[in-house]
Motif scaffolding. Structure first.
Motif, PDB file in Angstrom:
ATOM      1  N   PHE A 232       0.829  -1.199   0.000  1.00 51.57           N
ATOM      2  CA  PHE A 232       0.000   0.000   0.000  1.00 51.57           C
ATOM      3  C   PHE A 232       0.867   1.255   0.000  1.00 51.57           C
ATOM      4  CE2 PHE A 232      -2.444   3.324   2.234  1.00 51.57           C
ATOM      5  CZ  PHE A 232      -3.544   3.383   1.390  1.00 51.57           C
ATOM      6  N   THR A 233       0.451   2.252  -0.772  1.00 53.19           N
ATOM      7  CA  THR A 233       1.177   3.517  -0.860  1.00 53.19           C
ATOM      8  C   THR A 233       0.315   4.623  -0.260  1.00 53.19           C
ATOM      9  OG1 THR A 233       2.226   2.791  -2.926  1.00 53.19           O
ATOM     10  CG2 THR A 233       2.333   5.143  -2.406  1.00 53.19           C
TER      11      THR A 233
ATOM     12  N   SER B  28      -4.428   0.356  -3.833  1.00 48.03           N
ATOM     13  CA  SER B  28      -5.503  -0.524  -3.378  1.00 48.03           C
ATOM     14  C   SER B  28      -5.988  -1.413  -4.515  1.00 48.03           C
ATOM     15  CB  SER B  28      -6.667   0.310  -2.829  1.00 48.03           C
ATOM     16  OG  SER B  28      -6.263   1.082  -1.719  1.00 48.03           O
ATOM     17  N   LEU B  29      -6.099  -0.834  -5.731  1.00 47.87           N
ATOM     18  CA  LEU B  29      -6.477  -1.647  -6.889  1.00 47.87           C
ATOM     19  C   LEU B  29      -5.388  -2.660  -7.227  1.00 47.87           C
ATOM     20  CD1 LEU B  29      -8.017   1.109  -9.216  1.00 47.87           C
ATOM     21  CD2 LEU B  29      -9.241  -0.576  -7.837  1.00 47.87           C
ATOM     22  N   ARG B  30      -4.129  -2.249  -7.107  1.00 51.60           N
ATOM     23  CA  ARG B  30      -3.031  -3.175  -7.401  1.00 51.60           C
ATOM     24  C   ARG B  30      -3.036  -4.352  -6.423  1.00 51.60           C
ATOM     25  NH1 ARG B  30       0.575   0.233  -7.188  1.00 51.60           N
ATOM     26  NH2 ARG B  30       1.546  -0.133  -5.157  1.00 51.60           N
ATOM     27  N   ILE B  31      -3.268  -4.076  -5.152  1.00 53.19           N
ATOM     28  CA  ILE B  31      -3.351  -5.158  -4.169  1.00 53.19           C
ATOM     29  C   ILE B  31      -4.505  -6.097  -4.503  1.00 53.19           C
ATOM     30  CG2 ILE B  31      -3.847  -5.677  -1.751  1.00 53.19           C
ATOM     31  CD1 ILE B  31      -2.382  -3.092  -1.016  1.00 53.19           C
ATOM     32  N   SER B  32      -5.626  -5.543  -4.961  1.00 55.78           N
ATOM     33  CA  SER B  32      -6.824  -6.349  -5.214  1.00 55.78           C
ATOM     34  C   SER B  32      -6.701  -7.209  -6.454  1.00 55.78           C
ATOM     35  CB  SER B  32      -8.048  -5.437  -5.346  1.00 55.78           C
ATOM     36  OG  SER B  32      -8.243  -4.666  -4.178  1.00 55.78           O
TER      37      SER B  32
ATOM     38  N   ASP C  73     -11.149   5.749  -2.013  1.00 51.63           N
ATOM     39  CA  ASP C  73     -12.197   5.592  -3.015  1.00 51.63           C
ATOM     40  C   ASP C  73     -13.329   6.567  -2.711  1.00 51.63           C
ATOM     41  OD1 ASP C  73     -14.495   3.636  -1.563  1.00 51.63           O
ATOM     42  OD2 ASP C  73     -12.495   3.580  -0.712  1.00 51.63           O
ATOM     43  N   LEU C  74     -14.358   6.575  -3.554  1.00 49.61           N
ATOM     44  CA  LEU C  74     -15.430   7.547  -3.387  1.00 49.61           C
ATOM     45  C   LEU C  74     -16.193   7.344  -2.082  1.00 49.61           C
ATOM     46  CD1 LEU C  74     -16.863   9.928  -4.644  1.00 49.61           C
ATOM     47  CD2 LEU C  74     -18.317   8.343  -5.914  1.00 49.61           C
ATOM     48  N   LEU C  75     -16.348   6.086  -1.640  1.00 48.67           N
ATOM     49  CA  LEU C  75     -17.076   5.818  -0.400  1.00 48.67           C
ATOM     50  C   LEU C  75     -16.283   6.289   0.814  1.00 48.67           C
ATOM     51  CD1 LEU C  75     -19.508   4.613   1.050  1.00 48.67           C
ATOM     52  CD2 LEU C  75     -18.355   2.396   1.004  1.00 48.67           C
ATOM     53  N   SER C  76     -15.013   5.902   0.888  1.00 44.54           N
ATOM     54  CA  SER C  76     -14.207   6.320   2.037  1.00 44.54           C
ATOM     55  C   SER C  76     -13.968   7.823   2.021  1.00 44.54           C
ATOM     56  CB  SER C  76     -12.870   5.577   2.048  1.00 44.54           C
ATOM     57  OG  SER C  76     -12.103   5.909   0.900  1.00 44.54           O
ATOM     58  N   GLY C  77     -13.839   8.414   0.844  1.00 47.72           N
ATOM     59  CA  GLY C  77     -13.688   9.859   0.763  1.00 47.72           C
ATOM     60  C   GLY C  77     -14.916  10.591   1.251  1.00 47.72           C
ATOM     61  N   THR C  78     -16.092  10.015   0.992  1.00 45.19           N
ATOM     62  CA  THR C  78     -17.322  10.601   1.525  1.00 45.19           C
ATOM     63  C   THR C  78     -17.324  10.563   3.041  1.00 45.19           C
ATOM     64  OG1 THR C  78     -18.524   9.913  -0.467  1.00 45.19           O
ATOM     65  CG2 THR C  78     -19.838  10.447   1.478  1.00 45.19           C
ATOM     66  N   GLY C  79     -16.822   9.469   3.616  1.00 48.09           N
ATOM     67  CA  GLY C  79     -16.724   9.386   5.072  1.00 48.09           C
ATOM     68  C   GLY C  79     -15.774  10.422   5.635  1.00 48.09           C
ATOM     69  N   ILE C  80     -14.647  10.649   4.962  1.00 42.74           N
ATOM     70  CA  ILE C  80     -13.702  11.666   5.430  1.00 42.74           C
ATOM     71  C   ILE C  80     -14.321  13.055   5.301  1.00 42.74           C
ATOM     72  CG2 ILE C  80     -11.455  12.710   4.997  1.00 42.74           C
ATOM     73  CD1 ILE C  80     -10.444  10.018   4.079  1.00 42.74           C
ATOM     74  N   ARG C  81     -15.103  13.265   4.226  1.00 38.44           N
ATOM     75  CA  ARG C  81     -15.790  14.547   4.064  1.00 38.44           C
ATOM     76  C   ARG C  81     -16.779  14.773   5.209  1.00 38.44           C
ATOM     77  NH1 ARG C  81     -16.117  19.258   3.716  1.00 38.44           N
ATOM     78  NH2 ARG C  81     -16.924  20.463   1.966  1.00 38.44           N
ATOM     79  N   ALA C  82     -17.479  13.702   5.610  1.00 40.04           N
ATOM     80  CA  ALA C  82     -18.388  13.817   6.745  1.00 40.04           C
ATOM     81  C   ALA C  82     -17.618  14.124   8.025  1.00 40.04           C
ATOM     82  CB  ALA C  82     -19.187  12.521   6.901  1.00 40.04           C
ATOM     83  N   ALA C  83     -16.462  13.488   8.217  1.00 39.66           N
ATOM     84  CA  ALA C  83     -15.645  13.760   9.400  1.00 39.66           C
ATOM     85  C   ALA C  83     -15.194  15.213   9.424  1.00 39.66           C
ATOM     86  CB  ALA C  83     -14.439  12.825   9.428  1.00 39.66           C
TER      87      ALA C  83
ATOM     88  N   VAL D  98     -13.728  -1.644  -3.584  1.00 39.60           N
ATOM     89  CA  VAL D  98     -13.357  -0.260  -3.891  1.00 39.60           C
ATOM     90  C   VAL D  98     -13.365   0.012  -5.396  1.00 39.60           C
ATOM     91  CG1 VAL D  98     -12.015   0.017  -1.786  1.00 39.60           C
ATOM     92  CG2 VAL D  98     -10.910  -0.898  -3.823  1.00 39.60           C
ATOM     93  N   TRP D  99     -13.182  -1.019  -6.220  1.00 38.69           N
ATOM     94  CA  TRP D  99     -13.156  -0.812  -7.660  1.00 38.69           C
ATOM     95  C   TRP D  99     -14.525  -0.397  -8.212  1.00 38.69           C
ATOM     96  CZ3 TRP D  99     -12.252  -5.303  -5.022  1.00 38.69           C
ATOM     97  CH2 TRP D  99     -13.240  -6.274  -5.063  1.00 38.69           C
ATOM     98  N   LYS D 100     -15.594  -0.676  -7.486  1.00 41.07           N
ATOM     99  CA  LYS D 100     -16.933  -0.287  -7.936  1.00 41.07           C
ATOM    100  C   LYS D 100     -17.240   1.186  -7.666  1.00 41.07           C
ATOM    101  CE  LYS D 100     -19.281  -4.759  -7.603  1.00 41.07           C
ATOM    102  NZ  LYS D 100     -20.457  -5.461  -7.026  1.00 41.07           N
ATOM    103  N   TYR D 101     -16.537   1.776  -6.721  1.00 41.20           N
ATOM    104  CA  TYR D 101     -16.846   3.143  -6.317  1.00 41.20           C
ATOM    105  C   TYR D 101     -16.079   4.175  -7.119  1.00 41.20           C
ATOM    106  CZ  TYR D 101     -18.420   0.411  -2.300  1.00 41.20           C
ATOM    107  OH  TYR D 101     -19.011  -0.527  -1.502  1.00 41.20           O
TER     108      TYR D 101
END
Length: 582
Positions: free
Chosen positions: A78-79, A106-110, A178-188, A297-300
């Motif tokens: 992970f980078t 994350s995509l490379r790991i997956s 990804d878009l989902l986790s970024g939305t969570g950070i935006r909420a934070a 994460v690839w779907k988001y």
């Protein structure tokens, strides 16, 4: 008998010891300097009781070990960078898209690292299991009274572990960018900015500038892989050391007292069982990671501040503050140019602090109310502490309703209901539901206490119905097994409460009242023990057993025969006030 085949004798030669080998020499060297032999000898003989409920804490421990193992694997690839790159990996749908290095790795790991997707999903499932098992373990400790003296500090450590585990999960699922986790950070970011006066400064410091900046992922990575794991390891070590120091709690039973522990020693029995249980937890986590997709994460797609994932929701253990946020009315106040967003501050910044503070203080509140300062090593059945059990069920009900509110949009879609009606209902239910749960649970526990007393006095119901000469019907009872009767009767009677306002000494001088705090404690303590059913006295047990022996004599003639309803014709069953007829 020829003993030469089973033993050798050196009757003609003096016995000599073999020379020390290298391992023995190293062990002797370490023991002479560290005293390891004495400590190991004592701890390897440590006895642990055997009960399925004690494995809940082990699930939390072993899932944390799985988290460490899979997390080390993931850190190799992970980078943690928000630098922009163009993706040219194996996933065709995102090839050529500009994204952060964190999301690209994350995509490379997956898709490109052998076993990477399995490790990612095992890591995420282990995090879910870690938090869930800690919650259930905490409930087991509270319901059985294992938090009482001398284990209050261990309860506090367990609560801190739960808080840190929740924060660790949030920082972990925010890392892929990804878009989902970024939305969570935006909420934070919004939650931090809701802090009065200093909120915007805190957000600027956390993100290293305006949201989203380029520093949040590296900072979350440091917190996720270094800071919180270090605290978790230290607290888990302290938790285990206190467990060994205080000795393990155990359920009441014959031969079990407050001064001993009945069970199996650390070696070889408990070590073998614990080791096998680790592989079970590891195997279940591996099956979950291999068969059930989580956080694809690839779907988001990569995070974009101008976009928000439809139906975005946090992981389940962060759902209850999200639910409180959803059902909170939109309230704001303006003072001297400062806007206070009550609709964000109360459910996100105030409610979690209040809830965790109540959780931390529960052992001390229980000791203050009951006045119990004794050491407790025997567990207590939840029914024998009705008010305490009902209090936790009320908190669980409130938690569950907040958790349901976190999915009010999904519930509305699936049930074709109005989201406004669901929200209005939950606004009322989070206050009314815990009260109903408290009353129902408390009465339920008291009813179970009555049933225990009935079984102690008159035995258990066999399902065999007998008819008396008068035409009445009664059920045949048999005495409880000694071990079960002992476990039921092994509980303390509630203390006799005195009204300090009317207590006088030999000279008629009223006792000191202790002030308003003491009066409040007396009222709360009275309500705490109100309606509790005490266990039978020795005289009541003796009378009940005498009656049972007489009844068994009347029934002895039909033992081993089919009960057709006429075996007791001609006999008069002696009845007393405690015998129930159906």
């Amino acid at each position: 008998m020829d003993t030469s085949k089973v033993a050798k004798s050196n009757a003609t030669t003096a016995a000599t010891t073999k020379g020390p080998n290298r391992a023995g020499a190293a062990a002797t060297w370490a023991d002479e300097r560290l005293g390891l032999a004495t400590a190991m000898k004592k701890n390897l003989r440590k006895v642990f009781p055997d009960h399925w409920s004690f494995m809940l804490g082990e699930i939390a421990l072993w899932s944390f070990v799985v988290l460490l193992l899979t997390g080390v694997f993931l850190t190799l690839w992970f980078t943690p960078s928000m630098g922009e790159v163009q993706y040219n990996g194996s996933y065709d749908q995102l090839r050529g898209i500009h994204m952060s290095e964190a999301y690209a790795s994350s995509l490379r790991i997956s898709f490109d690292v052998r076993g990477g997707l399995l490790m990612r999903q095992m890591h995420h499932w282990a995090a879910m299991l870690f938090v869930a098992s800690m919650m259930v373990h905490l409930l087991r400790v509270f319901f059985t009274g294992a938090f009482r003296k001398p284990r209050e500090l261990n309860w506090v450590i367990g609560c801190l572990l739960l808080i840190l585990g929740t924060l660790e999960g949030f920082t972990g699922y925010s890392l892929p960018d990804d878009l989902l986790s970024g939305t969570g950070i935006r909420a934070a970011d919004g939650f931090v900015k809701a802090t009065p006066v200093v909120g915007s400064y805190m957000s600027f410091f956390m993100f290293g500038g305006e949201f989203p900046g380029e520093s949040i992922i590296p900072r979350l990575y440091t917190v996720h892989v270094l800071l919180i794991p270090g605290l978790l390891l230290a607290l888990i070590a302290a938790h285990m050391l206190l467990l060994v120091y205080h000795k393990h709690t155990q359920w009441p039973g014959p031969g079990r007292t407050e001064r001993n522990v009945v069970g199996y020693p650390m070696l070889p029995v408990y070590a073998a069982k614990a080791g096998g249980f680790f592989f079970i937890v590891f195997g279940v986590t591996a099956l979950l990671g291999a068969l059930l997709t989580i956080n694809p994460v690839w779907k988001y797609g990569p995070y974009d501040p101008s976009k928000v994932t439809a139906g975005s929701q946090p992981d389940w253990y962060m759902g209850w503050p999200d639910g409180a946020l959803r059902i909170m009315p939109g309230l704001e106040s303006h003072f001297w140019g400062i806007t206070i967003s009550w609709n964000v501050m109360l459910p996100i910044l105030v409610l979690p602090v209040v809830m965790f503070t109540i959780l931390l203080l529960l052992p001390f509140l229980d000791a203050w109310i009951t006045g119990d300062k004794r050491d407790h090593h025997l567990l207590e059945r939840p029914r024998n502490a009705p008010t305490r059990t009902a209090l936790m069920v009320a908190l669980m009900t409130m938690y569950g309703l907040f958790w349901i509110a976190g999915g009010n949009d999904i519930i509305a879609i699936q049930l074709h209901a109005s989201i406004n009606q669901i929200t209005y209902f939950l606004r009322v239910a989070v206050f009314v539901g815990p009260v109903i749960a408290f009353v129902v649970t408390r009465r339920w526990c008291i009813s179970l206490q009555r049933k225990d007393n009935e079984m102690l006095l008159h035995g258990y119901e066999t399902g065999v119905i007998m008819r008396s000469p008068e035409g009445g019907y009664s059920e045949k009872h048999l005495p409880l097994p000694a071990t079960r009767a002992y476990a039921i009767a092994s509980r303390d009677r509630d203390p006799v409460l005195e009204d300090h306002q009317h207590t006088q000494d030999a000279n008629g001088v009223p006792a000191p009242s202790g002030g308003r705090l003491q009066a409040l404690r007396h009222r709360v303590r009275t309500l705490w023990y109100a309606d509790n059913v005490q266990k039978p006295s020795p005289a009541e047990l003796e009378e009940g057993h005498h009656h049972a022996e007489h009844e068994h004599e009347l029934q002895a003639s039909v033992e081993g025969q089919a009960a057709d309803g006429h075996q007791f014709d001609g006999h008069h069953l002696v009845e007393d006030e405690g015998l129930r007829h159906h």
